[in-house]
Design a protein around this motif. Structure first.
Motif, PDB file in Angstrom:
ATOM      1  N   LEU A 114       0.824  -1.209   0.000  1.00 53.03           N
ATOM      2  CA  LEU A 114       0.000   0.000   0.000  1.00 53.03           C
ATOM      3  C   LEU A 114       0.860   1.263   0.000  1.00 53.03           C
ATOM      4  O   LEU A 114       0.504   2.265  -0.629  1.00 53.03           O
ATOM      5  CB  LEU A 114      -0.956  -0.011   1.198  1.00 53.03           C
ATOM      6  CG  LEU A 114      -2.071  -1.079   1.103  1.00 53.03           C
ATOM      7  CD1 LEU A 114      -2.832  -1.180   2.421  1.00 53.03           C
ATOM      8  CD2 LEU A 114      -3.036  -0.799  -0.045  1.00 53.03           C
ATOM      9  N   THR A 115       2.019   1.178   0.681  1.00 50.14           N
ATOM     10  CA  THR A 115       2.932   2.323   0.674  1.00 50.14           C
ATOM     11  C   THR A 115       3.446   2.576  -0.738  1.00 50.14           C
ATOM     12  O   THR A 115       3.466   3.715  -1.221  1.00 50.14           O
ATOM     13  CB  THR A 115       4.128   2.063   1.621  1.00 50.14           C
ATOM     14  OG1 THR A 115       3.605   1.764   2.910  1.00 50.14           O
ATOM     15  CG2 THR A 115       5.054   3.269   1.698  1.00 50.14           C
ATOM     16  N   LYS A 163      -1.721   7.024   4.001  1.00 49.77           N
ATOM     17  CA  LYS A 163      -0.328   7.017   3.515  1.00 49.77           C
ATOM     18  C   LYS A 163      -0.040   8.286   2.724  1.00 49.77           C
ATOM     19  O   LYS A 163       1.011   8.910   2.892  1.00 49.77           O
ATOM     20  CB  LYS A 163      -0.088   5.822   2.581  1.00 49.77           C
ATOM     21  CG  LYS A 163      -0.303   4.486   3.216  1.00 49.77           C
ATOM     22  CD  LYS A 163       1.014   3.858   3.623  1.00 49.77           C
ATOM     23  CE  LYS A 163       0.759   2.506   4.267  1.00 49.77           C
ATOM     24  NZ  LYS A 163       1.522   2.306   5.497  1.00 49.77           N
ATOM     25  N   ILE A 164      -0.981   8.657   1.867  1.00 48.67           N
ATOM     26  CA  ILE A 164      -0.769   9.850   1.042  1.00 48.67           C
ATOM     27  C   ILE A 164      -0.661  11.083   1.931  1.00 48.67           C
ATOM     28  O   ILE A 164       0.149  11.981   1.698  1.00 48.67           O
ATOM     29  CB  ILE A 164      -1.895   9.976  -0.013  1.00 48.67           C
ATOM     30  CG1 ILE A 164      -1.735   8.863  -1.051  1.00 48.67           C
ATOM     31  CG2 ILE A 164      -1.872  11.354  -0.686  1.00 48.67           C
ATOM     32  CD1 ILE A 164      -2.842   8.762  -2.070  1.00 48.67           C
ATOM     33  N   SER A 198       0.773   4.060  -2.914  1.00 49.20           N
ATOM     34  CA  SER A 198       0.560   5.481  -2.593  1.00 49.20           C
ATOM     35  C   SER A 198       1.581   6.350  -3.316  1.00 49.20           C
ATOM     36  O   SER A 198       1.233   7.386  -3.891  1.00 49.20           O
ATOM     37  CB  SER A 198       0.680   5.709  -1.085  1.00 49.20           C
ATOM     38  OG  SER A 198      -0.197   4.864  -0.398  1.00 49.20           O
ATOM     39  N   HIS A 199       2.841   5.924  -3.286  1.00 46.89           N
ATOM     40  CA  HIS A 199       3.883   6.681  -3.990  1.00 46.89           C
ATOM     41  C   HIS A 199       3.610   6.716  -5.485  1.00 46.89           C
ATOM     42  O   HIS A 199       3.799   7.748  -6.132  1.00 46.89           O
ATOM     43  CB  HIS A 199       5.263   6.064  -3.719  1.00 46.89           C
ATOM     44  CG  HIS A 199       5.829   6.438  -2.378  1.00 46.89           C
ATOM     45  ND1 HIS A 199       6.316   7.686  -2.107  1.00 46.89           N
ATOM     46  CD2 HIS A 199       5.948   5.725  -1.227  1.00 46.89           C
ATOM     47  CE1 HIS A 199       6.729   7.729  -0.840  1.00 46.89           C
ATOM     48  NE2 HIS A 199       6.505   6.543  -0.288  1.00 46.89           N
ATOM     49  N   THR A 212     -10.687   1.722  -5.639  1.00 45.36           N
ATOM     50  CA  THR A 212      -9.870   0.755  -4.910  1.00 45.36           C
ATOM     51  C   THR A 212     -10.656  -0.515  -4.589  1.00 45.36           C
ATOM     52  O   THR A 212     -11.795  -0.436  -4.133  1.00 45.36           O
ATOM     53  CB  THR A 212      -9.411   1.383  -3.576  1.00 45.36           C
ATOM     54  OG1 THR A 212      -8.810   2.642  -3.853  1.00 45.36           O
ATOM     55  CG2 THR A 212      -8.408   0.502  -2.865  1.00 45.36           C
ATOM     56  N   VAL A 266      -1.232  15.586  -5.621  1.00 45.87           N
ATOM     57  CA  VAL A 266      -2.508  15.060  -5.129  1.00 45.87           C
ATOM     58  C   VAL A 266      -3.668  15.990  -5.467  1.00 45.87           C
ATOM     59  O   VAL A 266      -4.763  15.849  -4.941  1.00 45.87           O
ATOM     60  CB  VAL A 266      -2.459  14.844  -3.596  1.00 45.87           C
ATOM     61  CG1 VAL A 266      -1.463  13.755  -3.245  1.00 45.87           C
ATOM     62  CG2 VAL A 266      -2.106  16.132  -2.865  1.00 45.87           C
ATOM     63  N   LEU A 312      -4.865   3.989   1.990  1.00 46.76           N
ATOM     64  CA  LEU A 312      -4.135   4.733   0.954  1.00 46.76           C
ATOM     65  C   LEU A 312      -4.188   6.231   1.258  1.00 46.76           C
ATOM     66  O   LEU A 312      -3.176   6.936   1.129  1.00 46.76           O
ATOM     67  CB  LEU A 312      -4.739   4.453  -0.428  1.00 46.76           C
ATOM     68  CG  LEU A 312      -4.447   3.085  -1.050  1.00 46.76           C
ATOM     69  CD1 LEU A 312      -5.173   2.944  -2.388  1.00 46.76           C
ATOM     70  CD2 LEU A 312      -2.942   2.870  -1.268  1.00 46.76           C
ATOM     71  N   ALA A 313      -5.363   6.698   1.681  1.00 45.88           N
ATOM     72  CA  ALA A 313      -5.493   8.128   1.991  1.00 45.88           C
ATOM     73  C   ALA A 313      -4.584   8.515   3.160  1.00 45.88           C
ATOM     74  O   ALA A 313      -3.959   9.580   3.146  1.00 45.88           O
ATOM     75  CB  ALA A 313      -6.953   8.454   2.320  1.00 45.88           C
TER      76      ALA A 313
END
Lengths: 313, 183
Positions: free
Chosen positions: B19-20, B55-56, B23-24, B104, B33, B52-53
């Motif tokens: 997930l990290t 991490k972002i 996100s990148h 997602t 973003v 995800l939100a």
């Protein structure tokens, strides 16, 4: 889910608590759809719903029609007074005709109790009872329960008073059957001439005095007084009925401060309910109409949205 | 029906790393973003969208709107399913028009869920773009649908079942391959 084994919806008496809960739960996302810009989902494409009303109705019939359209079903209203029924066609033949044209569901209202049951036995279409005589009006009962649950958070253990013509009210009966499954205390309030004999056997508390009956209740459901009943001598004048039973602000104050006021409509303002109460913050009468569409959408989805083989019978 | 676990393809740390990375990738591909929103397909796409939100936000310091999409009413297989699925709420508390939507889900399989989700999304507004992020792509697509961000590609046989578990719903994070017992 637990609604899958019913071909038809004839009355709330036949449904279990879990089944009613499923219908009310599905109605929640359905209500969201009504509030969107694009009020349509493709779920029931190709399904056909026919409404067959032998009694006048605006909101119930329109509500079913819109519920079908919002789910992409095709809905057809059969206008009984301009149809072959006027030429003497029997109910059974009318139903068969609708069936062989390919309809999947018939929504029927009739002045005679038990007609939807008769239709149910004589067709492979799904049948929803939209009010039969003095028997039941299950979708009104469901929308009342939805409206109460939405505001109160739960139905469990609430005190609900039903006021008015209990004797002729299919709305009262569906409410009683439905609410009792959730442990509600149901009170019926009205004059003795409009009270069914032996109503206590349904497990309700009977009151002739409205002030007493409204003491401490969470919900007041006011029934429409049908003017034709007065002609039959069941109460002397509308004024006298209003003096004794009209839901006024003073009478509402007997109930809990957070009381909800419901009315299935159409209202006779000044007869069974004062305008002041009908338009007050405790009244959710307009919201009931929206909820009626949501509950009917839930039923159409649950009864027609799945596999026919699995659900039939 | 009994399922036996064959292989565990992702544990908690593995899921977090996937997930990290996604996100990148989302930030890189969209050059930031701006106008981004994440919408998870219920049920397990929901928690993944939330993560995800998060991490972002950690990376860019910006809060991204998150929504939940229920696609039941848009499915093309309602008449063939043995049991009727429960309808849940779609909760998208923002206007999706002109946004870049990161759709997602946990597993991409036939693509039919994503097809339904695209229809459901477009009934809510007109996004500028929709990109698809999935934790697992297991192959066997039946529609011309491709994920933009993939946690892990896992070639499977049709007899196998990919089960994604997330803490929010299942109490733990993992992805396992299961097979029907006795086959």
């Amino acid at each position: 889910m637990s609604f899958e084994h019913h071909k038809d919806l004839l009355g709330l008496k036949d449904l279990g608590k879990e089944e009613i809960t499923t219908i009310l739960d599905v109605a929640v996302p359905m209500k969201d759809i009504i509030k969107r810009d694009i009020k349509k989902v493709p779920t029931l494409r190709g399904k056909v719903v026919v409404t067959l009303f032998y009694e006048p109705s605006t909101r119930t019939r329109t509500s079913f029609e819109l519920a079908g359209k919002y789910l992409s079903a095709d809905t057809v209203n059969l206008a009984v007074n301009t149809s072959s029924v006027q030429k003497g066609e029997s109910l059974r033949d009318t139903i068969k005709t609708i069936e062989v044209m390919g309809a999947d569901m018939v929504v029927i209202r009739h002045s005679m109790s038990g007609v939807p049951h008769y239709v149910s036995r004589n067709t492979s279409m799904r049948v929803i009872n939209a009010g039969d005589g003095v028997h039941e009006h299950p979708t009104q009962g469901l929308l009342d329960m939805y409206s109460i649950r939405e505001k109160k958070g739960t139905l469990e253990g609430l005190k609900v008073a039903i006021v008015g013509d209990i004797l002729h009210s299919r709305v009262a009966r569906s409410n009683i059957f439905g609410l009792q499954k959730f442990g509600c205390e149901v009170r019926v309030i009205g004059p003795s001439t409009l009270m069914p004999p032996g109503v206590e056997k349904l497990g309700v508390k009977k009151y002739f005095n409205i002030e007493e009956g409204l003491e401490g209740v969470d919900v007041i459901n006011v029934l429409r007084i049908q003017r034709e009943r007065q002609k039959k001598g069941l109460f002397p004048t509308l004024e006298e009925y209003a003096n004794l039973y009209c839901l006024t602000r003073e009478r509402v104050s007997r109930a809990r401060p957070d009381v909800l006021v419901l009315h299935p409509g159409p209202m006779n303002r000044g007869v069974e309910i004062s305008s002041e109460v009908a338009d007050s913050v405790t009244s959710i009468i307009n919201e009931q109409v929206t909820n009626g569409v949501a509950v009917r959408m839930a039923l159409l989805y649950l009864m027609m949205g799945g596999s026919r083989d699995e659900i039939a019978g | 029906m009994n399922f036996i676990e064959k292989t565990r393809i992702m544990d908690e740390a593995g899921m977090r790393r996937a997930l990290t990375r996604i996100s990148h990738e989302i930030i890189e591909r969209n050059k930031g973003v701006k106008d981004l929103a994440i919408i998870g397909i219920r049920r397990r796409g929901g928690p993944l969208a939330e993560r995800l939100a998060e991490k972002i936000k950690e990376i860019e310091g910006v809060e991204i709107p998150v929504g939940l999409l229920d696609i039941t009413l848009y499915r093309d297989d309602l008449t063939t399913l043995a049991s009727q699925p429960m309808v849940l709420r779609t909760e998208v508390p923002f206007d999706i028009t002109n946004k870049v939507i990161i759709l997602t889900d946990d597993v991409l399989y036939t693509g039919r869920t994503v097809r339904a989700a695209l229809d459901a999304l477009i009934d809510l507004g007109r996004p500028r773009a929709i990109q698809l992020a999935v934790l697992v792509d297991r192959g066997h697509k039946e529609l011309p649908i491709k994920a933009d961000y993939v946690g892990k590609n896992v070639p499977t046989s049709k007899k196998e079942i990919i089960t994604v578990r997330v803490k929010e719903i299942d109490g733990k994070d993992e992805v396992v391959i299961e097979e029907l017992a006795g086959e």
